[in-house]
Design an enzyme around this catalytic site. Sequence first.
Site, PDB file in Angstrom:
ATOM      1  N   GLY A   1      22.260 -41.177 -18.916  1.00 37.70           N
ATOM      2  CA  GLY A   1      21.979 -42.128 -17.836  1.00 37.70           C
ATOM      3  C   GLY A   1      21.311 -41.507 -16.624  1.00 37.70           C
ATOM      4  O   GLY A   1      21.316 -42.087 -15.545  1.00 37.70           O
TER       5      GLY A   1
ATOM      6  N   ASP B   1      10.033 -44.064 -23.133  1.00 38.09           N
ATOM      7  CA  ASP B   1      11.103 -43.114 -23.471  1.00 38.09           C
ATOM      8  C   ASP B   1      11.090 -42.744 -24.950  1.00 38.09           C
ATOM      9  O   ASP B   1      11.078 -41.570 -25.313  1.00 38.09           O
ATOM     10  CB  ASP B   1      12.476 -43.720 -23.153  1.00 38.09           C
ATOM     11  CG  ASP B   1      12.785 -43.749 -21.680  1.00 38.09           C
ATOM     12  OD1 ASP B   1      11.848 -43.750 -20.876  1.00 38.09           O
ATOM     13  OD2 ASP B   1      13.985 -43.787 -21.334  1.00 38.09           O
TER      14      ASP B   1
ATOM     15  N   LEU C   1      16.437 -39.195 -17.881  1.00 37.12           N
ATOM     16  CA  LEU C   1      15.726 -38.199 -18.691  1.00 37.12           C
ATOM     17  C   LEU C   1      15.577 -38.652 -20.150  1.00 37.12           C
ATOM     18  O   LEU C   1      15.289 -37.845 -21.032  1.00 37.12           O
ATOM     19  CB  LEU C   1      16.432 -36.843 -18.624  1.00 37.12           C
ATOM     20  CG  LEU C   1      16.583 -36.235 -17.221  1.00 37.12           C
ATOM     21  CD1 LEU C   1      17.272 -34.870 -17.297  1.00 37.12           C
ATOM     22  CD2 LEU C   1      15.233 -36.099 -16.525  1.00 37.12           C
ATOM     23  N   GLY C   2      15.795 -39.934 -20.400  1.00 40.82           N
ATOM     24  CA  GLY C   2      15.543 -40.469 -21.741  1.00 40.82           C
ATOM     25  C   GLY C   2      16.609 -40.100 -22.754  1.00 40.82           C
ATOM     26  O   GLY C   2      16.313 -39.922 -23.947  1.00 40.82           O
TER      27      GLY C   2
ATOM     28  N   ALA D   1      17.054 -42.693 -25.735  1.00 40.45           N
ATOM     29  CA  ALA D   1      15.932 -42.650 -26.676  1.00 40.45           C
ATOM     30  C   ALA D   1      15.988 -41.374 -27.525  1.00 40.45           C
ATOM     31  O   ALA D   1      15.719 -41.413 -28.739  1.00 40.45           O
ATOM     32  CB  ALA D   1      14.610 -42.715 -25.924  1.00 40.45           C
TER      33      ALA D   1
HETATM   34  O1  PMV Z   1      15.860 -44.570 -16.677  1.00 42.72           O
HETATM   35  P1  PMV Z   1      15.061 -44.328 -17.903  1.00 42.72           P
HETATM   36  O2  PMV Z   1      15.007 -42.906 -18.309  1.00 42.72           O
HETATM   37  O3  PMV Z   1      15.461 -45.219 -19.045  1.00 42.72           O
HETATM   38  O4  PMV Z   1      13.528 -44.727 -17.560  1.00 42.72           O
HETATM   39  C1  PMV Z   1      13.186 -46.064 -17.308  1.00 42.72           C
HETATM   40  C2  PMV Z   1      11.719 -46.166 -17.017  1.00 42.72           C
HETATM   41  C3  PMV Z   1      11.297 -47.560 -16.526  1.00 42.72           C
HETATM   42  O5  PMV Z   1       9.891 -47.488 -16.287  1.00 42.72           O
HETATM   43  C4  PMV Z   1      11.983 -47.914 -15.222  1.00 42.72           C
HETATM   44  C5  PMV Z   1      11.594 -48.638 -17.547  1.00 42.72           C
HETATM   45  C6  PMV Z   1      10.723 -48.621 -18.794  1.00 42.72           C
HETATM   46  O6  PMV Z   1      11.097 -49.290 -19.754  1.00 42.72           O
HETATM   47  O7  PMV Z   1       9.662 -47.971 -18.782  1.00 42.72           O
END
Ligand code: PMV
Length: 296
Positions: free
Chosen positions: A87, A136, A90-91, A94
């Site tokens: 959370g 991600d 940093l993905g 995914a």
């Molecule tokens: O918080 P993360 O690592 O899931 O990144 C989200 C990135 C966003 O641009 C805010 C959402 C997306 O789906 O691209």
Amino acid sequence: MTSAHGKVILLGEHSVVYGRPALAAAISPGAEAAARDGDGASLTVAPWSTTFRAGDGSDLGRALDALAGSFATSDFHLDATLHLPGGGGLGSSAALGVACARALAELRGLALDDARLLDAALAWERVFHGTPSGVDHTLAALGGIGVFVKGEGLRPLRACPRLRLCIGDTGERGSTKEMVGAVAAAYARRPEATAKTFDAVASLVRNGALAVEAGDLRGLGELMNLNQALLASLMVSTERIEDLCRAARAAGANGAKLTGAGGGGCVIAVAGEREAEVLAAWRALGAKAVAVEVGA
Ligand code: PMV
């Protein structure tokens, strides 16, 4: 054992959801997984030592359901190791999804080309993010560094000199779904102004790609500072994020910004020669901080 990358968004989060480009890079290791036959679909995640099961009501339980559906198989157990803070922007979800999809396909002897892997990972990601742009899981699967556009995929940069980044964890956790929802509300309230913000971010991304290709860290840093100001105007920054960005700049970084959805999570900085100073400044504020090479 299969693996997948984590990611940092160097420029362009949120506006990427609205069809603008984002500049993103893989960080490794992200996650690893191994699969064996089991009873139902289940997943144990280290370092949490927690086991999730399809149908247990948790997000990871729902993600397992999606994975089982993607490969039309059940009765497997996945052991995964996450090398990223969960959370934190940093993905991590995914990376877990891609590593697990690879492990499950290997167990069942299924051929897994990029398109099938990306489809399975997208179904997994939808559980966590609703309507993800796809940045991600695309970086988790393909790695490297490039410009991502929703619906078009990743265009790897033409040339990519070594790029080192400092990553600092605010310790706060925002929900990606909520942050994406907050930007959607801003867009609904003020569509013209918000679209202009997205367009401004898009031009930062285009210039950022050129800066990275040219090895111009000073230029990249300035673009990151501008992107951070625009993200703050979208109300996805926090006081703690601003504190860490300020501290990085004061310690000599070329630029700093949040990465991912915001509302907490991690901050990135391009520090060049001042890497040790930036890491020390963040640690003095109680943040976990590391320097990594991105784009593997
Ligand atoms: O918080 P993360 O690592 O899931 O990144 C989200 C990135 C966003 O641009 C805010 C959402 C997306 O789906 O691209």
